[in-house]
Scaffold this motif. Sequence first.
Motif, short mmCIF file in Angstrom:
data_model
loop_
_atom_site.label_atom_id
_atom_site.label_comp_id
_atom_site.label_asym_id
_atom_site.label_seq_id
_atom_site.Cartn_x
_atom_site.Cartn_y
_atom_site.Cartn_z
N ARG A 91 0.81 -1.21 0.00
CA ARG A 91 0.00 0.00 0.00
C ARG A 91 0.85 1.26 0.00
O ARG A 91 0.53 2.26 0.65
N THR A 92 1.98 1.24 -0.75
CA THR A 92 2.80 2.44 -0.92
C THR A 92 2.88 2.77 -2.41
O THR A 92 2.00 3.44 -2.93
N SER A 93 3.89 2.26 -3.11
CA SER A 93 4.02 2.59 -4.54
C SER A 93 2.85 2.07 -5.35
O SER A 93 2.51 2.64 -6.39
N SER A 94 2.23 0.99 -4.90
CA SER A 94 1.10 0.44 -5.63
C SER A 94 -0.07 1.41 -5.71
O SER A 94 -0.85 1.38 -6.67
N LEU A 95 -0.20 2.27 -4.72
CA LEU A 95 -1.31 3.23 -4.72
C LEU A 95 -1.24 4.15 -5.93
O LEU A 95 -2.27 4.55 -6.47
N THR A 96 -0.02 4.49 -6.37
CA THR A 96 0.14 5.34 -7.55
C THR A 96 -0.38 4.64 -8.80
O THR A 96 -1.08 5.23 -9.62
N VAL A 97 -0.03 3.37 -8.92
CA VAL A 97 -0.49 2.60 -10.07
C VAL A 97 -2.00 2.46 -10.06
O VAL A 97 -2.68 2.64 -11.08
N GLU A 98 -2.55 2.13 -8.90
CA GLU A 98 -3.99 1.94 -8.80
C GLU A 98 -4.75 3.22 -9.14
O GLU A 98 -5.76 3.19 -9.86
N ALA A 99 -4.25 4.36 -8.64
CA ALA A 99 -4.91 5.63 -8.93
C ALA A 99 -4.85 5.95 -10.41
O ALA A 99 -5.83 6.43 -11.00
N ALA A 100 -3.70 5.69 -11.05
CA ALA A 100 -3.57 5.95 -12.48
C ALA A 100 -4.51 5.06 -13.28
O ALA A 100 -5.16 5.52 -14.24
N LEU A 101 -4.60 3.81 -12.91
CA LEU A 101 -5.49 2.89 -13.63
C LEU A 101 -6.94 3.31 -13.48
O LEU A 101 -7.72 3.28 -14.45
N GLN A 102 -7.35 3.69 -12.31
CA GLN A 102 -8.74 4.07 -12.10
C GLN A 102 -9.06 5.41 -12.76
O GLN A 102 -10.20 5.63 -13.18
N THR A 103 -8.08 6.29 -12.88
CA THR A 103 -8.29 7.54 -13.61
C THR A 103 -8.56 7.27 -15.08
O THR A 103 -9.43 7.90 -15.71
N SER A 104 -7.82 6.31 -15.65
CA SER A 104 -7.98 5.99 -17.08
C SER A 104 -9.13 5.03 -17.34
O SER A 104 -9.55 4.89 -18.49
N ASN A 105 -9.61 4.39 -16.31
CA ASN A 105 -10.65 3.36 -16.46
C ASN A 105 -11.71 3.58 -15.38
O ASN A 105 -11.67 2.97 -14.32
N ARG A 106 -12.65 4.44 -15.68
CA ARG A 106 -13.60 4.86 -14.65
C ARG A 106 -14.57 3.75 -14.25
O ARG A 106 -15.26 3.85 -13.24
#
Length: 553
Positions: free
Chosen positions: A474-489
């Motif tokens: 729950r550190t660097s992965s949060l950046t990836v998850e946020a980016a994915l959810q921004t591009s895939n609503r």
Amino acid sequence: MTTLHRRTFLASSAAAAGLAATVSGNLDRAAAAGSGVFQHGVASGDPLPSAVVLWTRVTPTAESTPGSGLGPDTKVRWEVASDAGFRKVVRTGTVTTSAARDHTVKVDATGLAPETWYYYRFLSGGVPSPVGRTRTAPHATATPDHLRFGVVSCANLQAGWFSAYRHLAARDDLHAILHLGDYVYEYAPGEYGYGQGNVDVRRHDPATEMVQLADYRRRHAQYKQDPDLQALHARYPFIVTWDDHEVANDAWREGAENHQPAEGDYLARRARSHRAYDEWMPVRMDGTAALDDGTRLFRRLTFGRLAEISMLDLRTYRDQQATTPLVDPAIDDPQRTITGREQLDWLKTSLTAPAQWKLVGNPVMIAPVTFAQVPKDLIGPVDDVTGILPRDGAPYNVDQWDGYTDDRREVLAHIRDRGLRDVVFLTGDIHSAWACDLPYDAATYPVGDSAGVEFVCTSVTSNNLDDITGTPPRTSSLTVEAALQTSNRHVRYLNFDDHGYSVFDVTPARAQMDYYVIGDRADRNAASRWTASWATRSGTSKVTPVAQPVTGA
């Protein structure tokens, strides 16, 4: 699908050696999981209203080890009772097994009552097996108030202990277990293990990649000796499908990424793996009552009027994956398929079933996903987890339905054109947890409607993002998850870090997925905890968060 794309990724670091030493003391406990005639436990599966598949393996002589091809023909008696003490035996029979089928036993116990718990056992030479418990499905016209399944996938023995299975076996509120693929892994020791150091917490047997029939038999046998998996099989019936690692990584109709010319003919290798799977798993093959020599795994199971589940096979009939997804027109080619024509037509028929909830056991993800916003320095680690990104960051998930868009369009159009509701895809494969809507047009979503929803369970042990990056959960992965959810609503929930299991509960009002995570995979006694729940209410075709997991029987 795995995080491993090259077989030369070997454990070599001092940290890896330290971890191996830490967990080596646990190996003796696993080796001692079974002994005597019934070393591999008992299992049941594919429950029908009046029948269930029962399974075991006998070891009639010391030399009759799995894959040996040795040992005499052996008679085995099976019994089904309404009580654990077998005072009320309701069905019984005798079968003969032999080295030709690796001394496995698989029978269809028929004539049972619907929606009923039973106990079963086997006897050979006067020696009884462990006692298993199983449950039949509701009658076709029944209206159960709920169904509850444990949901798991991606259990790599070399990457850790099967704590997820242990925690599910400790529950007393489930009806069956859905295993969505990668029940076993094909790799040799040192090829795919725990975390950055690629440590083998436990070493595969045989100490080679599975290629020959004896290899596949021995590997299935090793997994079946795990005490946590044995306990779960003895506790609940399984409903299973395979993904790629039951054969080889990134398998398709005529080959696999992890198959080399020196390993011989791929179709012969696949036939061996399928034969061993049929022998060692409590599953009906060929979509018929036949239990032996099956090749067709896709099938339907009905649970009264509440739900029907269609289990897919997305490896045997698919075309080869695209290699350059940004420019390769093959992704959208209507001649390419992930399902095969027969299975796609069969799935469309399943989705029009009279049961309220149309559940699909889906080995690879169907929701569209673009990775355009993922930071470049994290593209490699994301690919190592999901296996779905080329290193240039191309935004297509080409091993999954994203690489076969015409099949997906046909399925979604079928749902839209017939006004179907309450469609839920239950998915494994990518070592991460997701809850998604299935938009007809992902580019404009949430404008427009959704065809259904998808719940993806995480891995039991196989590496995920924090394991690959070596960063705290729950550190660097949060950046990836946020980016994915921004591009895939339409992706409403995503967890790239945790291992564990899920519990899926269906009522007439809603279908809910509860996500549970375990502690360190290298810890044989790792605890578990609930982390999130998402549900779809009947008629909505969208997911929403839920404040707590399901409780009560």
